[in-house]
Motif scaffolding. Structure first.
Motif, mmCIF file in Angstrom:
data_model
loop_
_atom_site.group_PDB
_atom_site.id
_atom_site.type_symbol
_atom_site.label_atom_id
_atom_site.label_comp_id
_atom_site.label_asym_id
_atom_site.label_seq_id
_atom_site.Cartn_x
_atom_site.Cartn_y
_atom_site.Cartn_z
ATOM 1 N N GLU A 47 47.497 -73.793 -39.593
ATOM 2 C CA GLU A 47 48.941 -72.643 -40.241
ATOM 3 C C GLU A 47 50.026 -73.537 -39.753
ATOM 4 O O GLU A 47 51.963 -73.460 -39.896
ATOM 5 C CB GLU A 47 48.690 -71.080 -39.745
ATOM 6 C CG GLU A 47 47.963 -70.017 -40.840
ATOM 7 C CD GLU A 47 47.842 -69.027 -39.965
ATOM 8 O OE1 GLU A 47 48.690 -68.651 -39.175
ATOM 9 O OE2 GLU A 47 47.204 -68.069 -40.257
ATOM 10 N N LEU A 82 45.361 -77.920 -46.680
ATOM 11 C CA LEU A 82 44.609 -76.390 -47.636
ATOM 12 C C LEU A 82 43.287 -75.776 -47.297
ATOM 13 O O LEU A 82 42.968 -74.788 -47.506
ATOM 14 C CB LEU A 82 45.839 -76.663 -48.854
ATOM 15 C CG LEU A 82 46.768 -76.992 -48.969
ATOM 16 C CD1 LEU A 82 46.834 -77.508 -50.179
ATOM 17 C CD2 LEU A 82 47.990 -75.316 -48.774
ATOM 18 N N LEU A 85 42.627 -73.770 -44.816
ATOM 19 C CA LEU A 85 43.509 -72.745 -44.361
ATOM 20 C C LEU A 85 43.078 -71.782 -45.808
ATOM 21 O O LEU A 85 42.978 -70.671 -46.247
ATOM 22 C CB LEU A 85 44.619 -72.741 -44.937
ATOM 23 C CG LEU A 85 45.626 -73.185 -43.407
ATOM 24 C CD1 LEU A 85 47.049 -73.822 -44.392
ATOM 25 C CD2 LEU A 85 45.742 -72.342 -43.042
ATOM 26 N N ARG A 87 42.570 -72.358 -49.239
ATOM 27 C CA ARG A 87 43.411 -72.932 -49.619
ATOM 28 C C ARG A 87 42.628 -73.388 -50.464
ATOM 29 O O ARG A 87 43.741 -74.389 -50.808
ATOM 30 C CB ARG A 87 45.185 -72.719 -49.748
ATOM 31 C CG ARG A 87 45.612 -71.654 -49.690
ATOM 32 C CD ARG A 87 46.870 -71.832 -48.423
ATOM 33 N NE ARG A 87 48.029 -72.053 -49.574
ATOM 34 C CZ ARG A 87 49.135 -72.363 -49.052
ATOM 35 N NH1 ARG A 87 49.967 -72.080 -48.235
ATOM 36 N NH2 ARG A 87 49.867 -72.789 -50.204
ATOM 37 N N ARG A 88 41.640 -73.192 -51.245
ATOM 38 C CA ARG A 88 41.080 -74.396 -52.029
ATOM 39 C C ARG A 88 41.424 -74.874 -53.542
ATOM 40 O O ARG A 88 40.970 -75.539 -53.704
ATOM 41 C CB ARG A 88 39.563 -74.048 -51.816
ATOM 42 C CG ARG A 88 38.746 -74.378 -51.131
ATOM 43 C CD ARG A 88 36.918 -73.540 -50.476
ATOM 44 N NE ARG A 88 37.116 -74.337 -49.273
ATOM 45 C CZ ARG A 88 36.747 -72.702 -48.466
ATOM 46 N NH1 ARG A 88 37.523 -72.176 -48.869
ATOM 47 N NH2 ARG A 88 36.622 -73.162 -47.021
ATOM 48 N N ASP A 89 41.646 -73.813 -54.182
ATOM 49 C CA ASP A 89 42.407 -74.185 -55.863
ATOM 50 C C ASP A 89 43.712 -75.191 -55.487
ATOM 51 O O ASP A 89 43.404 -76.581 -56.374
ATOM 52 C CB ASP A 89 42.639 -73.292 -55.451
ATOM 53 C CG ASP A 89 41.144 -72.107 -56.493
ATOM 54 O OD1 ASP A 89 40.663 -72.785 -57.178
ATOM 55 O OD2 ASP A 89 41.266 -71.560 -56.651
ATOM 56 N N GLU A 90 44.270 -74.412 -54.355
ATOM 57 C CA GLU A 90 45.462 -75.310 -53.974
ATOM 58 C C GLU A 90 45.717 -76.905 -53.610
ATOM 59 O O GLU A 90 45.618 -78.342 -54.067
ATOM 60 C CB GLU A 90 46.798 -75.286 -53.095
ATOM 61 C CG GLU A 90 47.141 -73.478 -54.014
ATOM 62 C CD GLU A 90 48.159 -73.151 -52.550
ATOM 63 O OE1 GLU A 90 49.186 -73.809 -52.603
ATOM 64 O OE2 GLU A 90 47.841 -71.918 -51.976
ATOM 65 N N THR A 123 35.188 -80.142 -52.469
ATOM 66 C CA THR A 123 36.253 -78.734 -52.621
ATOM 67 C C THR A 123 35.023 -78.288 -53.654
ATOM 68 O O THR A 123 35.363 -77.369 -54.233
ATOM 69 C CB THR A 123 37.503 -78.815 -52.763
ATOM 70 O OG1 THR A 123 37.854 -79.401 -51.698
ATOM 71 C CG2 THR A 123 38.763 -77.992 -53.284
#
Length: 200
Positions: A47, A82, A85, A87-90, A123
């Motif tokens: 973060e 990412l 965090l 936020r795997r799609d990003e 991913t």
């Protein structure tokens, strides 16, 4: 010399404080910002790392838009953050861009392209895109074996990713499971031969 954990993070902060007062266009300031961001996510402080890495990438695009090599490095660091965090799609969208550019610039057999491909495959598996991961890895592995050799750690990682894609897919066939089992056995044997039996 490579540094890890708290030492790496302390050096990252020290470097940033040293160059913080320089103009935004200063290369040493920009490099120290990227190192700090990497040090933060390497210590699982994702973060805190995210805004640093986003700012670093934005500055590179603004002032050094033709320096694609370092822009791709900055994008890779951001993608790794990412993932950390969740936020795997990003991360996946960014990893696709990075892989395509490195494959175009360096070729599919270049070590850095192969490393990027391994991250992309991981991913894909995490996002349960098993069929795409399977197809991608079947294309990747011949290039890795030719370029790095069958015993290289990145070739072995690609094999492991393929085994994960095969066995985690709920629609897998018996042949898929047999292929995954054979891959895992092969990876274990190669790792023991190359790295020794005590290697994790």
């Amino acid at each position: 010399q490579g540094f890890h954990s708290a030492v790496k993070l302390a050096l990252g902060w020290a470097g940033w404080k040293m160059y913080l007062g320089r103009p935004a266009t200063d290369r040493f300031r920009l490099a120290s910002m990227g190192i700090l961001g990497k040090s933060l996510y390497s210590n699982r402080r994702d973060e805190e790392a995210l805004p640093v890495l986003e700012a670093n990438l934005a500055l590179r695009r603004r002032f050094w838009s033709r320096d694609e090599k370092h822009i791709l490095i900055a994008q890779s660091r951001l993608a790794n953050c990412l993932v950390g965090l969740g936020r795997r799609d990003e991360a996946l969208a960014l990893e696709r861009v990075i892989y395509d550019r490195r494959a175009t610039i360096l070729g599919v057999s270049h070590k850095r392209t192969i490393m990027t491909g391994s991250n992309l495959a991981a991913t894909l598996v995490d996002l349960r895109l098993w069929d795409e991961a399977k197809t991608f890895l079947h294309d990747q592995l011949p290039a890795a074996r030719r370029s790095l050799g069958p015993d290289h750690k990145w070739t072995l990682k690609l094999h492991q990713r393929l085994a994960d894609a095969l066995e985690q897919n709920p629609r897998c066939t018996r042949d898929d499971l047999l292929e995954a089992e054979a891959i895992i056995e092969g990876v274990i044997q190669r790792r023991r031969r190359v790295f020794g039996r005590t290697h994790p």
